[in-house]
Design a protein around this motif. Sequence first.
Motif, mmCIF file in Angstrom:
data_model
loop_
_atom_site.group_PDB
_atom_site.id
_atom_site.type_symbol
_atom_site.label_atom_id
_atom_site.label_comp_id
_atom_site.label_asym_id
_atom_site.label_seq_id
_atom_site.Cartn_x
_atom_site.Cartn_y
_atom_site.Cartn_z
ATOM 1 N N VAL A 1 0.869 -1.174 0.000
ATOM 2 C CA VAL A 1 0.000 0.000 0.000
ATOM 3 C C VAL A 1 0.907 1.225 0.000
ATOM 4 N N GLU A 2 0.731 2.065 -1.011
ATOM 5 C CA GLU A 2 1.514 3.285 -1.154
ATOM 6 C C GLU A 2 0.658 4.468 -0.743
ATOM 7 N N ILE B 1 -9.043 4.979 -0.157
ATOM 8 C CA ILE B 1 -8.322 3.802 -0.616
ATOM 9 C C ILE B 1 -8.603 3.618 -2.098
ATOM 10 N N ASN B 2 -7.530 3.602 -2.874
ATOM 11 C CA ASN B 2 -7.611 3.488 -4.327
ATOM 12 C C ASN B 2 -7.474 2.014 -4.718
ATOM 13 N N PHE B 3 -8.555 1.437 -5.238
ATOM 14 C CA PHE B 3 -8.588 0.045 -5.677
ATOM 15 C C PHE B 3 -8.508 -0.070 -7.202
ATOM 16 N N GLU B 4 -7.982 0.932 -7.866
ATOM 17 C CA GLU B 4 -7.978 0.983 -9.324
ATOM 18 C C GLU B 4 -7.385 -0.268 -9.966
ATOM 19 N N GLU B 5 -6.331 -0.820 -9.402
ATOM 20 C CA GLU B 5 -5.659 -1.983 -9.991
ATOM 21 C C GLU B 5 -6.196 -3.319 -9.460
ATOM 22 N N SER C 1 0.001 8.652 -0.296
ATOM 23 C CA SER C 1 0.315 10.003 -0.750
ATOM 24 C C SER C 1 -0.761 10.935 -0.196
ATOM 25 N N THR D 1 -2.968 3.708 -2.118
ATOM 26 C CA THR D 1 -3.107 2.990 -3.385
ATOM 27 C C THR D 1 -2.553 1.582 -3.226
ATOM 28 N N ILE D 2 -3.366 0.608 -3.579
ATOM 29 C CA ILE D 2 -2.942 -0.780 -3.511
ATOM 30 C C ILE D 2 -2.098 -1.069 -4.743
ATOM 31 N N ALA D 3 -0.875 -1.528 -4.498
ATOM 32 C CA ALA D 3 0.057 -1.821 -5.575
ATOM 33 C C ALA D 3 0.521 -3.269 -5.475
ATOM 34 N N VAL E 1 -4.318 9.359 0.259
ATOM 35 C CA VAL E 1 -4.702 8.321 -0.701
ATOM 36 C C VAL E 1 -3.807 7.110 -0.471
#
Length: 85
Positions: free
Chosen positions: A8-9, A53-57, A11, A20-22, A18
């Motif tokens: 989890v990154e 939480i960004n689940f875009e990927e 920013s 972001t799951i990477a 935010v």
Amino acid sequence: MEDQSITVEFSTHNAVTVATIACAKMVDATNGTVFGDQIMAYLEAHTDIQLLINFEEVEYMSSAGLTELLRINEILQGWNASLHL
């Protein structure tokens, strides 16, 4: 076997953090606890937070991932903060 690691990154954009799951297309029983623990560790160091939480990927989330989201949301509600997905 596919690598189930998750990162989890974090920013900050204005007043919103935010997460972001990477490195993972799935949040499931193999990495859900790691996902939750990474966010919880960040929250412990940053108690005044509005979290997105960004689940875009992410293509799939099991009930293990949802359980972690509930745990995160419960902590934030106790701080009168908010969680957005």
